[in-house]
Scaffold this active site. Structure first.
Site, PDB file in Angstrom:
ATOM      1  N   ASP A 477       0.734  -1.127  -0.001  1.00  0.00           N
ATOM      2  CA  ASP A 477      -0.254   0.024   0.145  1.00  0.00           C
ATOM      3  C   ASP A 477       0.963   1.236   0.033  1.00  0.00           C
ATOM      4  OD1 ASP A 477      -2.349  -1.513   2.205  1.00  0.00           O
ATOM      5  OD2 ASP A 477      -2.059  -1.458   0.041  1.00  0.00           O
ATOM      6  N   HIS A 478       1.934   1.386  -0.419  1.00  0.00           N
ATOM      7  CA  HIS A 478       2.886   2.196  -0.638  1.00  0.00           C
ATOM      8  C   HIS A 478       3.085   2.808  -1.945  1.00  0.00           C
ATOM      9  CE1 HIS A 478       4.444   0.205   3.458  1.00  0.00           C
ATOM     10  NE2 HIS A 478       3.479   1.180   3.570  1.00  0.00           N
ATOM     11  N   MET A 479       2.060   3.394  -2.703  1.00  0.00           N
ATOM     12  CA  MET A 479       2.481   3.730  -4.204  1.00  0.00           C
ATOM     13  C   MET A 479       3.069   4.642  -4.538  1.00  0.00           C
ATOM     14  SD  MET A 479      -1.211   2.683  -3.167  1.00  0.00           S
ATOM     15  CE  MET A 479      -2.351   4.272  -3.394  1.00  0.00           C
TER      16      MET A 479
END
Lengths: 548, 160
Positions: A477-479
């Site tokens: 979830d670290h775009m």
């Protein structure tokens, strides 16, 4: 009739948009913020969570049902027809991101971890001949890291031996949080192998009230929501932004940026829930919607002057998508380790992200997952068919003696990892995002030759009776990467202040601007870039005068 | 003439009878469900939660009503005072139904699917075996930074 003009229009009310908004308001500028989704209360979200079935709790978005006009992924219940993210490529599953299109954005459900990059992380090309360099060094970014830590309220160790990295101009705003029993045992096991499991820097109030929010009392629910707001989330800043004169329009889905004859952004266009369109003008524009939604808006905004989409003279908008591809080691232990004491994440072995091996394969961090395993232990125990006292004993054993170590790998900026606009449309008729993702051989080689063996050594040091290391990468979830920063407009989207090369009054701060992600959670770096952009915006407005 | 859940004709006008019988029948069915639950699960059980579970399980109708009756009959035949005395001797769909009832008390849902209605969160039994150490998510057990690294052995089990 356009909305009245603010000095700055900010699209997105997540951590980046909110930090910039407050800074600009404090500097005396007028700010209008637009948020695609609704405003919610913390109590509502906690109640949603408490009413989730056990199986639903594995999806951090399950307690954030999306508004029809502002879809975000809910993979647990999405079907092929309803899925918002259209994913393809050998590692499509590793881009099944979780984010929240509500006022406050995805910090509603983040873990709160605040690693900094290291000097080495920012110079991959120079040092290792891979990936991209940042266009400035750690020393340039350091003051912005400090400002971000004080703005959000980050706690961390005072002992430099435990800091990551130990290159700080100021102490952490608050001291570190205690370990629970599992983290302590993991730390001791790691030390037996010569690894340091360091307390994580976390945006969580440690022992004191900070910014009128209470101290962490170990509710162990950071993901998906802190019930008491001890964890920083951007939603906590919304009332302050309004009190300082900021205007926040919710349920306003921006779908197009409008440019003038000089290719300056003139206005944003947005839909409301009745599918009516509105136009909002301003002097300067910030798009801070995350590294998926921001390039989507830029691509949707293509016009005659910008046929590949806005800010896309380089053809890099939507490219270089990155995250930290994750594998998980599941362990059964001979003695109880105990999760569920303190916050859900509180430490990592992160030294494994650095080294000369980075010329050949990715670095990674190893993290003890401190989410309480009572629920998963009970589900597993019930599956055995046991009843009565035997069931209770099995629940306790499963809960106490199993745990997970998350292995988060770095991946390199690669233009083939790309967001484009899908033919599939959402409820408003806007294109869904299509993402092609391949974690790359650089990351795969790390899993095979580096992190897999280390995970097994850790398991052995912990006295594990069994260990399984997953082989399919999943998302962290670290775009990052989709509006990459650089000095050369031919191969980058934004400059050193996250200003679009092609449009002098358009800023695109956030994870998308990062040329490298390394192994640690990206939020603090995004927040630092928010302050760097904010300073540049204030300077630019001072030179230009009021709204142009 | 009155029939359970039926209608009576009064001067040509049909009037629904008071469902007195069905109310009593329902109440008895729910009582049996609670009685069986108390035998299957060796812990203090909340009566209101039990009633809500009984309704959700449709314990007043076949097949659940029949499974409950069968399990209670087995327990009586074996003079059972706890689950270990009779459950191992059950078979087939009645045994499966009993396990579903046990599961519901522990997990707080009748069936663990994404859209399930939740009957118990903080009170769900799944959290009780580890309540001496582990936080129930969203419910803090400590004050500011007041948790610590003290471990606990598997035995003894907390009493509940």
């Amino acid at each position: 009739m356009p909305q009245s003009s603010s000095d700055v229009v900010i699209v997105g009310t997540g951590v980046v948009g909110c930090l910039i908004a407050e800074h600009l308001l404090d500097a005396g500028h007028s700010v209008t913020m637009l948020e695609a989704g609704p405003r919610v209360t913390r109590g509502q979200i906690v109640e949603n969570f408490r009413n989730l079935s056990p199986v639903a709790r594995i999806d951090p978005d399950a307690c954030y049902p999306p508004a029809p006009w502002a879809p975000h992924p809910v993979w647990l219940t999405d079907t092929k027809e309803t899925a918002y993210l259209q994913l393809e490529g050998p590692n499509a599953k590793a881009y099944q991101q979780d984010y929240v299109r509500y006022a406050g954005g995805s910090t509603w459900h983040w873990a709160g971890i605040c690693w900094r990059l290291t000097p080495e992380d920012m110079q991959l090309r120079t040092r290792f001949d891979v990936g991209r360099d940042w266009p400035f060094d750690y020393a340039t970014l350091e003051p912005y890291y400090t400002r971000a830590e004080y703005a959000m309220g980050v706690c961390g160790p005072a002992d430099p031996a435990l800091q990551w990295p130990a290159m700080r101009s100021k102490p952490y705003p608050m001291g570190r949080l205690p370990f629970g029993p599992g983290e302590q045992k993991f730390t001791e096991a790691a030390a037996r192998l010569g690894y340091l499991n360091v307390p994580a820097a976390q945006a969580r109030n440690s022992g004191v009230s900070y910014h009128d929010r209470p101290a962490c009392c170990g509710n162990n629910n950071c993901i998906p929501v802190c019930p008491i707001a001890a964890k920083y989330d951007a939603a906590t800043s919304l009332p302050r932004i309004e009190a300082k004169g900021g205007k926040i329009l919710v349920n306003a889905v921006v779908y197009r940026l409008e440019t003038d004859a000089k290719n300056r952004v003139e206005a944003v266009h947005h839909f409301d829930p009745q599918k009516q369109t509105h136009r909002v003008v301003g002097g300067l524009f910030v798009i801070a919607c995350n590294a998926i939604e921001t390039p989507k808006i830029l691509l949707m905004s293509k016009n005659d002057r910008n046929p590949r989409g806005l800010a896309n003279g380089s053809d890099q908008v939507g490219r270089n998508m990155m995250d930290q591809p994750k594998l998980v080691a599941e362990l059964t232990l001979a003695e109880p380790y105990w999760t569920g004491v303190g916050p859900v994440q509180g430490s990592s072995i992160i030294e494994t992200s650095q080294g000369s091996f980075r010329s050949k394969h990715a670095g990674a961090l190893f993290r003890f997952n401190n989410m309480a395993r009572s629920r998963v232990g009970a589900i597993a125990a019930l599956k055995t068919g046991m009843v009565g006292r035997a069931l209770d004993a099995e629940i306790r054993r499963q809960a106490a003696c199993t745990m997970e170590v998350a292995i988060e790998h770095e991946t390199l900026a690669n233009p083939i990892n790309r967001l484009t606009l899908s033919d599939k449309k959402d409820w408003l008729g806007l294109p869904k995002p299509n993402i092609y993702y391949d974690v790359g051989d650089y990351t795969r080689l790390s899993a095979e030759t580096y992190t897999g063996p280390i995970a097994r050594q850790l398991a052995h040091a912990m006295g594990a009776t069994s260990v399984t290391v997953s082989t399919e990468f999943t998302e962290s979830d670290h775009m990052m990467g989709s509006m990459v920063m650089g000095r050369d407009p031919a191969n980058s989207v934004v400059d050193v202040d996250c200003r679009a090369h092609d449009h002098p009054n358009l800023f695109l701060p956030g994870g998308g601007a990062m040329p490298s992600g390394a192994s640690g959670n990206s939020t603090l770096t995004m927040a630092a870039l928010a302050f760097k952009a904010a300073d540049a915006i204030v300077g630019q407005l001072a030179h230009a005068g009021a709204a142009v | 003439m009155l029939a359970a859940g039926g209608t009576i004709a009064v001067g040509g006008l049909a009037v629904h009878s008071f469902p007195v019988w069905s109310t009593v029948a329902k109440a008895n069915a729910y009582k049996d469900f609670l009685r069986l639950s108390a035998l299957l699960v060796p812990h203090v059980l909340d009566e209101l939660t039990g009633k809500r579970l009984a309704i959700a399980f449709k314990a007043d109708q076949p097949p659940m009503k029949l499974h409950v009756a069968a399990m209670l009959a087995l327990a009586a035949a074996r003079r059972a005072t706890k689950v270990e005395d009779f459950y191992p001797f059950a078979t087939g769909s009645s045994k499966a139904a009993a396990l579903r009832i046990i599961s519901a008390w522990y997990l707080g849902v009748v069936e663990d699917v994404p859209t399930a209605q939740v009957f118990a969160d903080q009170a769900a039994l799944m959290y009780k075996p580890t309540s001496d150490v582990m936080t129930i998510p969203t419910y803090a057990v400590a004050g500011p930074s007041e948790w610590n690294a003290v471990s606990a052995p598997l035995n003894p089990m907390p009493k509940f």
